[in-house]
Design a protein around this motif. Structure first.
Motif, short mmCIF file in Angstrom:
data_model
loop_
_atom_site.label_atom_id
_atom_site.label_comp_id
_atom_site.label_asym_id
_atom_site.label_seq_id
_atom_site.Cartn_x
_atom_site.Cartn_y
_atom_site.Cartn_z
N ARG A 39 -9.20 14.83 -37.73
CA ARG A 39 -8.22 13.78 -38.03
C ARG A 39 -7.73 13.95 -39.45
NH1 ARG A 39 -7.55 8.49 -39.87
NH2 ARG A 39 -6.21 7.19 -38.56
N VAL A 40 -6.41 13.76 -39.65
CA VAL A 40 -5.87 13.78 -41.00
C VAL A 40 -5.28 12.40 -41.30
CG1 VAL A 40 -5.35 16.25 -40.89
CG2 VAL A 40 -3.57 14.59 -40.30
N PRO A 41 -5.20 12.00 -42.56
CA PRO A 41 -4.60 10.70 -42.89
C PRO A 41 -3.18 10.62 -42.36
CG PRO A 41 -5.69 11.66 -44.80
CD PRO A 41 -5.67 12.73 -43.76
N HIS A 42 -2.82 9.43 -41.88
CA HIS A 42 -1.49 9.28 -41.29
C HIS A 42 -0.93 7.91 -41.64
CE1 HIS A 42 1.75 10.02 -38.42
NE2 HIS A 42 1.59 8.77 -38.02
N ASP A 43 0.27 7.91 -42.21
CA ASP A 43 0.98 6.67 -42.51
C ASP A 43 2.05 6.41 -41.46
OD1 ASP A 43 -0.26 5.86 -45.00
OD2 ASP A 43 0.67 7.63 -45.91
N PRO A 44 2.49 5.17 -41.31
CA PRO A 44 3.46 4.85 -40.26
C PRO A 44 4.76 5.65 -40.37
CG PRO A 44 2.49 2.84 -41.14
CD PRO A 44 2.02 3.96 -42.02
N TRP A 45 5.14 6.04 -41.57
CA TRP A 45 6.42 6.74 -41.75
C TRP A 45 6.28 8.26 -41.58
CZ3 TRP A 45 4.01 3.81 -45.55
CH2 TRP A 45 3.31 4.52 -46.52
N ASP A 46 5.07 8.77 -41.39
CA ASP A 46 4.88 10.20 -41.22
C ASP A 46 5.37 10.65 -39.86
OD1 ASP A 46 3.67 10.39 -43.70
OD2 ASP A 46 1.63 10.28 -42.91
N VAL A 47 6.17 11.72 -39.82
CA VAL A 47 6.58 12.27 -38.54
C VAL A 47 5.40 13.03 -37.92
CG1 VAL A 47 9.01 12.45 -39.15
CG2 VAL A 47 7.50 14.39 -39.59
N ARG A 48 5.29 12.94 -36.61
CA ARG A 48 4.24 13.65 -35.90
C ARG A 48 4.79 14.97 -35.35
NH1 ARG A 48 -0.41 10.63 -34.38
NH2 ARG A 48 -0.21 8.41 -34.81
N LEU A 49 3.92 15.95 -35.30
CA LEU A 49 4.28 17.24 -34.72
C LEU A 49 4.19 17.19 -33.20
CD1 LEU A 49 2.20 19.48 -37.14
CD2 LEU A 49 4.67 19.09 -37.23
N ASP A 50 5.09 17.90 -32.53
CA ASP A 50 4.99 18.05 -31.09
C ASP A 50 3.99 19.14 -30.72
OD1 ASP A 50 7.06 16.19 -30.02
OD2 ASP A 50 8.32 17.37 -31.34
N GLY A 51 3.81 20.09 -31.61
CA GLY A 51 2.87 21.16 -31.36
C GLY A 51 2.59 21.92 -32.63
N VAL A 52 1.54 22.72 -32.59
CA VAL A 52 1.19 23.59 -33.72
C VAL A 52 0.99 24.99 -33.17
CG1 VAL A 52 -0.53 24.13 -35.49
CG2 VAL A 52 0.16 21.75 -35.09
N VAL A 53 1.54 25.97 -33.88
CA VAL A 53 1.37 27.37 -33.50
C VAL A 53 0.55 28.05 -34.59
CG1 VAL A 53 2.52 29.49 -32.80
CG2 VAL A 53 3.64 27.29 -32.40
N SER A 54 -0.55 28.63 -34.18
CA SER A 54 -1.41 29.37 -35.10
C SER A 54 -1.58 30.79 -34.56
CB SER A 54 -2.78 28.69 -35.24
OG SER A 54 -3.58 28.96 -34.10
N GLU A 55 -2.36 31.59 -35.27
CA GLU A 55 -2.61 32.96 -34.81
C GLU A 55 -3.38 32.97 -33.49
OE1 GLU A 55 -6.15 32.05 -37.54
OE2 GLU A 55 -4.06 31.44 -37.27
N ARG A 56 -3.94 31.84 -33.08
CA ARG A 56 -4.66 31.75 -31.81
C ARG A 56 -3.80 31.29 -30.66
NH1 ARG A 56 -10.49 29.03 -33.52
NH2 ARG A 56 -11.14 30.67 -34.98
N GLY A 57 -2.58 30.86 -30.92
CA GLY A 57 -1.69 30.43 -29.85
C GLY A 57 -1.07 29.08 -30.14
N VAL A 58 -0.68 28.39 -29.07
CA VAL A 58 0.06 27.13 -29.16
C VAL A 58 -0.82 25.96 -28.76
CG1 VAL A 58 2.07 25.84 -28.35
CG2 VAL A 58 2.21 28.32 -28.64
#
Length: 221
Positions: free
Chosen positions: A154-173
């Protein structure tokens, strides 16, 4: 996270950048998008040179961030165009600003310092992407580009922070926002936005946040 990222060997950074570029370009939502909002990598972030060059070669328009004070805009970048010195030592494009209508149909890739399964993101710390994507012209899909070690419970999250739909790393999606609730980033028109199609799954990291998943990797058109 910064110290760990800065300690990466150049060969590891280059290999991660190549793997991430291939995975991003294989996504149906990316293939269907007319434009890509990218970034110029800095401080051992996931490299974007190969991704930008491939997107341009595929006929997509590419836009890069430019800062005017605290305001981030996106200007067009063309193959071979020079970049000018920018804020925080990060080069910026000299092209024309993107039209809001086009940017709203684009896929955006964002630099990531840390991320979690719910799409929470820590970036460069200025909140520029949160402000830039707060309005109705936000892109249709937000993808974080990260190293696998940057994933946290978990990372800190404020109400105005946009959320990611996905993350791509060297291991995939990894899909981040897959619950029943609508993602605050998405235009909820599933039969046109490229998220449908349970028959095509991206290899690699396949974390789920719960609920029926809409596949980022679905073929679109």
């Amino acid at each position: 996270m910064r110290r760990r990222r800065r300690a990466l060997a150049p060969t590891d950074v280059a290999a991660a950048g190549a793997a991430v570029a291939d995975a991003v370009l294989a996504l149906g939502v990316v293939r269907a998008a007319p434009a890509l909002l990218a970034y110029v990598d800095h401080d051992n972030e996931i490299p974007t040179d190969a991704l930008i060059a491939s997107a341009l070669a595929a006929g997509k328009r590419v836009f890069l961030p430019r800062l005017d004070g605290d305001r981030m805009t996106f200007a067009e970048h063309r193959l071979g165009a020079a970049l000018r010195p920018g804020a925080f030592g990060i080069p910026e494009p000299e092209g024309d600003p993107g039209e809001p209508g086009l940017l709203a149909t684009a896929v955006a890739v964002l630099p990531v310092l840390a991320w979690d399964d719910a799409g929470g993101r820590i970036g460069r710390g200025g909140g520029h992407y949160d402000r830039a994507f707060a309005g109705p012209a936000r892109p249709r899909c937000l993808l974080g580009l990260a190293y696998a070690f940057q994933h946290l419970p978990r990372v800190p999250h404020d109400p105005w922070d946009v959320r990611l739909d996905g993350v791509v790393s060297e291991r995939g999606v990894a899909e981040c926002w897959t619950g029943d609730a609508a993602s605050p980033n998405r235009k909820e028109v599933e039969d046109t936005n490229g998220y449908r199609g349970d028959d095509h799954r991206q290899r690699g990291d396949r974390r789920r946040a719960g609920g029926p998943a809409r596949r980022l990797a679905a073929a679109a058109g």
